[in-house]
Design a protein around this motif. Sequence first.
Motif, PDB file in Angstrom:
ATOM      1  N   PHE A  68      -9.727  11.963  -2.290  1.00  0.00           N
ATOM      2  CA  PHE A  68      -8.404  10.788  -1.711  1.00  0.00           C
ATOM      3  C   PHE A  68      -9.799  10.286  -0.194  1.00  0.00           C
ATOM      4  N   ASP A  69      -9.229   9.638   0.472  1.00  0.00           N
ATOM      5  CA  ASP A  69     -10.272   8.619   1.762  1.00  0.00           C
ATOM      6  C   ASP A  69      -8.672   8.461   3.019  1.00  0.00           C
ATOM      7  N   ILE A  70      -9.541   9.342   3.968  1.00  0.00           N
ATOM      8  CA  ILE A  70      -8.664   8.563   5.281  1.00  0.00           C
ATOM      9  C   ILE A  70      -8.210   7.285   5.317  1.00  0.00           C
ATOM     10  N   LYS A  71      -9.308   6.501   5.021  1.00  0.00           N
ATOM     11  CA  LYS A  71      -8.842   5.192   5.691  1.00  0.00           C
ATOM     12  C   LYS A  71      -7.888   4.119   4.406  1.00  0.00           C
ATOM     13  N   GLN A  72      -7.369   5.346   3.138  1.00  0.00           N
ATOM     14  CA  GLN A  72      -6.660   4.802   2.456  1.00  0.00           C
ATOM     15  C   GLN A  72      -5.049   5.478   2.388  1.00  0.00           C
TER      16      GLN A  72
ATOM     17  N   LEU B  14      -0.930   3.184 -12.002  1.00  0.00           N
ATOM     18  CA  LEU B  14       0.060   2.597 -11.451  1.00  0.00           C
ATOM     19  C   LEU B  14       0.143   2.834  -9.746  1.00  0.00           C
ATOM     20  N   LEU B  15      -0.201   2.151  -9.440  1.00  0.00           N
ATOM     21  CA  LEU B  15      -0.159   1.674  -7.795  1.00  0.00           C
ATOM     22  C   LEU B  15       0.059   0.897  -7.499  1.00  0.00           C
ATOM     23  N   LEU B  16       0.931   1.292  -6.138  1.00  0.00           N
ATOM     24  CA  LEU B  16       1.699  -0.240  -5.244  1.00  0.00           C
ATOM     25  C   LEU B  16       0.632   0.243  -3.295  1.00  0.00           C
ATOM     26  N   TRP B  17      -0.375  -0.694  -3.920  1.00  0.00           N
ATOM     27  CA  TRP B  17      -0.886  -1.042  -2.527  1.00  0.00           C
ATOM     28  C   TRP B  17      -1.360  -1.954  -1.838  1.00  0.00           C
ATOM     29  N   LYS B  18      -1.075  -1.570  -0.323  1.00  0.00           N
ATOM     30  CA  LYS B  18      -0.586  -2.724   0.391  1.00  0.00           C
ATOM     31  C   LYS B  18      -2.016  -3.232   1.298  1.00  0.00           C
ATOM     32  N   TRP B  19      -2.310  -4.742   1.527  1.00  0.00           N
ATOM     33  CA  TRP B  19      -3.729  -4.706   2.274  1.00  0.00           C
ATOM     34  C   TRP B  19      -3.560  -4.762   3.883  1.00  0.00           C
ATOM     35  N   SER B  20      -4.549  -5.150   4.253  1.00  0.00           N
ATOM     36  CA  SER B  20      -4.610  -4.970   5.898  1.00  0.00           C
ATOM     37  C   SER B  20      -3.259  -6.803   6.049  1.00  0.00           C
ATOM     38  N   ASP B  21      -3.380  -7.547   4.925  1.00  0.00           N
ATOM     39  CA  ASP B  21      -2.537  -8.685   5.758  1.00  0.00           C
ATOM     40  C   ASP B  21      -1.735  -8.663   4.753  1.00  0.00           C
ATOM     41  N   THR B  22      -0.231  -9.410   4.312  1.00  0.00           N
ATOM     42  CA  THR B  22       1.090  -9.446   4.037  1.00  0.00           C
ATOM     43  C   THR B  22       0.790  -9.000   2.273  1.00  0.00           C
TER      44      THR B  22
ATOM     45  N   SER C 165       5.709   1.186   8.183  1.00  0.00           N
ATOM     46  CA  SER C 165       4.523   1.624   8.682  1.00  0.00           C
ATOM     47  C   SER C 165       4.504   0.403   9.544  1.00  0.00           C
ATOM     48  N   GLU C 166       3.544   0.760  10.480  1.00  0.00           N
ATOM     49  CA  GLU C 166       2.868  -0.236  11.480  1.00  0.00           C
ATOM     50  C   GLU C 166       1.124  -0.600  11.443  1.00  0.00           C
ATOM     51  N   ASP C 167       0.910   0.684  10.463  1.00  0.00           N
ATOM     52  CA  ASP C 167      -0.397   0.745  10.008  1.00  0.00           C
ATOM     53  C   ASP C 167      -0.805  -0.996   9.635  1.00  0.00           C
ATOM     54  N   SER C 168      -1.480  -0.972  10.243  1.00  0.00           N
ATOM     55  CA  SER C 168      -2.472  -2.637  10.369  1.00  0.00           C
ATOM     56  C   SER C 168      -3.726  -2.674   8.801  1.00  0.00           C
ATOM     57  N   HIS C 169      -3.745  -1.844   9.201  1.00  0.00           N
ATOM     58  CA  HIS C 169      -4.919  -1.448   8.045  1.00  0.00           C
ATOM     59  C   HIS C 169      -4.406  -1.090   6.136  1.00  0.00           C
ATOM     60  N   SER C 170      -5.503  -1.530   5.214  1.00  0.00           N
ATOM     61  CA  SER C 170      -4.816  -0.903   3.812  1.00  0.00           C
ATOM     62  C   SER C 170      -4.604   0.239   3.693  1.00  0.00           C
ATOM     63  N   TYR C 171      -3.490   0.649   2.618  1.00  0.00           N
ATOM     64  CA  TYR C 171      -3.670   1.723   2.311  1.00  0.00           C
ATOM     65  C   TYR C 171      -2.414   2.142   0.716  1.00  0.00           C
TER      66      TYR C 171
ATOM     67  N   LEU D  89       2.891  10.784  -2.338  1.00  0.00           N
ATOM     68  CA  LEU D  89       2.628   9.652  -2.164  1.00  0.00           C
ATOM     69  C   LEU D  89       2.059  10.649  -1.175  1.00  0.00           C
ATOM     70  N   GLY D  90       1.236   9.405  -0.445  1.00  0.00           N
ATOM     71  CA  GLY D  90       0.073   9.492   1.686  1.00  0.00           C
ATOM     72  C   GLY D  90      -0.813   9.518   0.986  1.00  0.00           C
ATOM     73  N   GLN D  91      -1.243   9.860   0.121  1.00  0.00           N
ATOM     74  CA  GLN D  91      -2.314   9.086  -0.433  1.00  0.00           C
ATOM     75  C   GLN D  91      -2.959   8.205  -1.373  1.00  0.00           C
ATOM     76  N   GLU D  92      -3.715   7.789  -1.731  1.00  0.00           N
ATOM     77  CA  GLU D  92      -4.634   7.144  -3.559  1.00  0.00           C
ATOM     78  C   GLU D  92      -5.674   8.141  -3.723  1.00  0.00           C
ATOM     79  N   GLN D  93      -4.926   7.839  -5.174  1.00  0.00           N
ATOM     80  CA  GLN D  93      -6.190   8.746  -5.624  1.00  0.00           C
ATOM     81  C   GLN D  93      -7.075   8.252  -6.441  1.00  0.00           C
ATOM     82  N   ASP D  94      -8.320   8.742  -6.290  1.00  0.00           N
ATOM     83  CA  ASP D  94      -9.224   8.312  -6.514  1.00  0.00           C
ATOM     84  C   ASP D  94      -9.509   9.131  -8.132  1.00  0.00           C
ATOM     85  N   SER D  95      -9.004  10.147  -8.408  1.00  0.00           N
ATOM     86  CA  SER D  95      -9.557  11.097  -9.016  1.00  0.00           C
ATOM     87  C   SER D  95      -7.667  11.762  -9.418  1.00  0.00           C
ATOM     88  N   VAL D  96      -7.771  12.684 -10.471  1.00  0.00           N
ATOM     89  CA  VAL D  96      -6.629  13.476 -10.677  1.00  0.00           C
ATOM     90  C   VAL D  96      -5.891  13.953  -9.665  1.00  0.00           C
TER      91      VAL D  96
END
Length: 226
Positions: free
Chosen positions: A163-167, A80-88, A60-66, A152-159
């Motif tokens: 979804f939040d487009i920014k995430q 269980l969540l893998l969360w990539k921040w805007s840094d490394t 991914s070339e997205d520099s934002h968090s997701y 895959l593709g979204q971060e769940q805030d509920s089952v």
Amino acid sequence: MKICFILVFVVCVYMPISEGAGLARKSLTFPNKTMNSYVQLNPMSCPNLFAFTLCLRAASEDSHSYGLFSYATSQNANELLLWKWSDTRLDLYLRDTVIPFSLPAMNALMRHICVSWESEHGEVTFWVNGQRSARKVGRRGKMVRGGGTFILGQEQDSVGGGFDIKQSFAGEITDVNLWDHVLTATEIKAVSESCNSLGGSIIDWSTISYSARGKVNIQDNKDCTT
């Protein structure tokens, strides 16, 4: 004079664009960040886990968090969540515990990422392209609850939602496998180097049932020639 008003209710439902079983040698490409594009993985069963290894390939070339991988239960959306921040930084969320790791920044090059955890000692380890991180400790003596939803593709805030487009994730992901135990260093290196390795005991990319919604391209990744 009577004036009649007719109210028309339009209900928009995002129907699956694709449903099936088995994604061997296929990639999921999310062209853009959206709030409604995702793939749900549906394993035959998902018991309570006292250890696991999760592996995938992604770019991914997205520099934002997701969110890179999201598993939610009725008890906790970040089971269980893998969360990539805007840094490394790439964090492993296990319920309310966050175990942060500073890893090479994501970019357009596909990379193999694995993370393992076991309850007895709480040991957490990341692997990138077969190279091990320093070990850390988190959620010792606890478990990952079963019976949840894999997205895959979204971060769940509920089952299955919230979804939040920014995430959301924009990029390519493939070879997602989840085991109910910690793989050995030899096994992880073999998995990272092979297109034809044994699939996970819970999520096996080659046989997993799935449903895709929104703008998701499912296509041959052409990573294997044989």
